[in-house]
Design a protein around this motif. Structure first.
Motif: not given
Length: 400
Positions: A152-158, A339-353
Motif C-alpha cells: 500500500m505504501l509503495a503504491r501511494n508513494l512514487p 441483507a438488502g444493502v446497496e453497496m459494500v465498503i472496505t478499508t484500503e488495507k483490505d482492498a489490497v488483498r
C-alpha cells in the motif's frame, strides 16, 4: 483443500484469541483461556525487559548506518493507524528533497520458497538482498509477497523506495548503497533494537491507548507502559479533538520531555475497487451499506461509516490481515445482498488483498484515510519540519 481448511481453522482461533484480548468475548472458555494467556504475559514481560536491558547496557549492540533514521511504532499490536502516518512522513520528506526508503518486516507477507533460498546460498557468498517492493519508480511486488502495508505504501508513494526484510539493518544498508537513500523510515520499528533511530515516534491510539494493561498474549502491549520514556515524540492518533488530560498526564509521568502531537484519521473519499470511480464521503449519506474488514480494530472503521449518515445493514469481520479468497467474497456478497444493502465498503488495507479482476454483484468501494494534525503543529508538513529539520539543519548533520 486440507491447507485451506487448516488456514480457516487458524484464522478462527486467531479471531477467538483476539476477541478475548480485546474484551469482546465472555463465558467459561474465554475466562479459562484468558487466565492461561495471563500467565504467558508474565513470561513475555520478562523476556522483553531482559532484551531491552541487554541493549541498554551494550551487551547487544545496535548498528548505526550514518544517515537519518526515523522510527515509527507503538507499544501495542495493531490498530493505532500507523500506516497513514508513515505515508505522510515519507511524502513530506520526499517533497523536501530527501531520498527516502521505508524499511518494513513485511508482516504476514509470503516468504520466498525454500528452494530459492537454497539456490541463492549455493551461488552467492553474501546474504540474499531484501525484497524490493518499490524502487521509487515502479511497484515490483504484489501485496501477498510484499505484505499489505508495504504494498500500500509503495503504491501511494512514487519516488520512495520500499524494502521488506526481517533484518532491517541489512535492508537499510542496501537502501543506502543501491538507491542512494539518505533517510530511512523504520516502519513498525519501536521494538526493533538492532537499528538505532535518531528519532523515535511513538503512536498511541486515544480510543484504546494500552488495552487492558497486560502484555501479549493476554493484552495488546508489546512492552510495559513505562517504556513511553523511549519516545522522542508521541502522536496521539484517532483523536476527536477533545483533550484527554489523564492520558497526557500518564505520558508526561514516564516521559516529561516528549512532545505530544495530536492527530485524527480523516476519511477523504471512497474509491471503487473495480474501476477508477472516486466519490466523496457524502455519497454514503442515507444509504444502507455493508462493512467488510480484516483489520485489528474494525470498530473505528465502522464508526467512520456511521458518521457519514449511512446505515450499516451488514457487517462482516475477518481476522487481521486475512487474505480473501474468491469463495469468501462470493459468500460475503451473497449475505450482503440478502441483507438488502446497496453497496459494500472496505478499508484500503483490505482492498489490497482482493485479487485483481474480481467482479462484484454490488458496488464495492474502499475508504481512503489521511492524517490531520489537531494540536502540536499547524499541519503535518510543519510537524515533519519540527521533528526532522530542527533549526533548519540538513539531514546529513542529523545522521545517527
Amino acid at each position: 483443500m486440507p491447507n485451506r481448511w487448516f488456514r480457516h481453522k487458524a484464522d478462527q482461533f486467531e479471531q477467538f484469541a483476539t476477541d478475548i484480548i480485546m474484551g469482546r468475548s465472555e463465558g467459561t472458555a474465554a475466562a479459562l483461556f484468558g487466565a492461561f494467556l495471563q500467565v504467558c504475559s508474565y513470561l513475555f514481560s520478562g523476556i522483553v525487559q531482559t532484551r531491552l536491558w541487554l541493549y541498554r547496557n551494550r551487551i547487544f549492540r545496535d548498528e548505526p548506518l550514518g544517515c537519518l533514521v526515523v522510527v515509527v511504532g507503538n507499544l501495542t499490536v495493531g490498530g493505532t493507524g500507523k500506516t497513514p502516518v508513515v505515508e505522510m512522513f515519507a511524502k513530506a520528506l520526499r517533497d523536501r528533497g530527501r531520498k527516502v526508503a521505508i524499511l518494513s518486516r513485511g508482516y504476514k507477507s509470503k516468504a520466498p520458497p525454500m528452494w530459492k533460498k537454497w539456490w541463492f546460498w549455493l551461488n552467492h557468498t553474501e546474504e540474499a538482498p531484501p525484497r524490493v517492493v518499490s524502487d521509487g519508480e515502479r511497484v515490483l511486488l504484489d501485496s501477498e509477497v510484499a505484505g499489505d502495508e508495504p504494498y500500500m505504501l509503495a503504491r501511494n508513494l512514487p519516488g520512495v523506495v520500499v524494502l521488506v526484510d526481517k533484518n532491517r539493518v541489512k535492508a537499510g544498508a542496501y537502501a543506502i548503497k543501491k538507491f542512494g537513500c539518505d533517510t530511512l523510515i523504520l516502519d513498525d520499528g519501536f521494538q526493533y533494537l538492532p537499528l538505532k533511530g535518531r528519532l523515535n515516534l511513538l503512536l498511541v491510539d486515544k480510543t484504546n491507548p494500552f488495552g487492558n494493561g497486560f502484555l501479549l498474549p493476554r493484552g495488546i502491549l508489546r512492552e510495559p507502559i513505562k517504556h513511553l520514556k523511549r519516545a522522542s515524540y508521541v502522536f496521539l492518533t484517532k483523536s476527536k479533538g477533545r483533550r484527554d488530560e489523564e492520558l497526557e498526564a500518564m505520558i508526561q509521568k514516564f516521559n516529561p520531555d516528549a512532545e505530544i502531537i495530536e492527530c485524527a484519521h480523516k476519511p477523504k473519499y471512497l474509491k471503487r475497487i473495480d474501476s477508477d470511480e472516486q466519490v466523496p464521503m457524502s455519497f454514503l449519506a442515507g444509504k444502507k451499506i455493508g462493512a467488510l474488514s480484516g483489520i485489528a480494530v474494525p470498530e473505528s472503521f465502522e464508526a467512520f461509516l456511521r458518521n457519514t449518515g449511512a446505515k450499516l445493514g451488514y457487517i462482516k469481520r475477518f481476522a487481521d490481515h486475512y487474505r480473501f479468497s474468491h469463495e469468501d467474497l462470493k459468500s460475503v456478497f451473497e449475505e450482503a445482498i440478502a441483507a438488502g444493502v446497496e453497496m459494500v465498503i472496505t478499508t484500503e488495507k483490505d482492498a489490497v488483498r482482493i485479487e485483481d479482476g474480481e467482479h462484484f454483484p454490488l458496488p464495492c468501494y474502499y475508504l481512503r484515510l489521511e492524517i490531520e494534525i489537531l494540536r502540536g503543529a499547524a499541519d503535518f508538513d510543519e510537524a515533519v519540519g519540527k521533528i526532522c529539520f530542527p533549526n533548519g539543519k540538513p539531514v546529513n548533520e542529523l545522521a545517527g
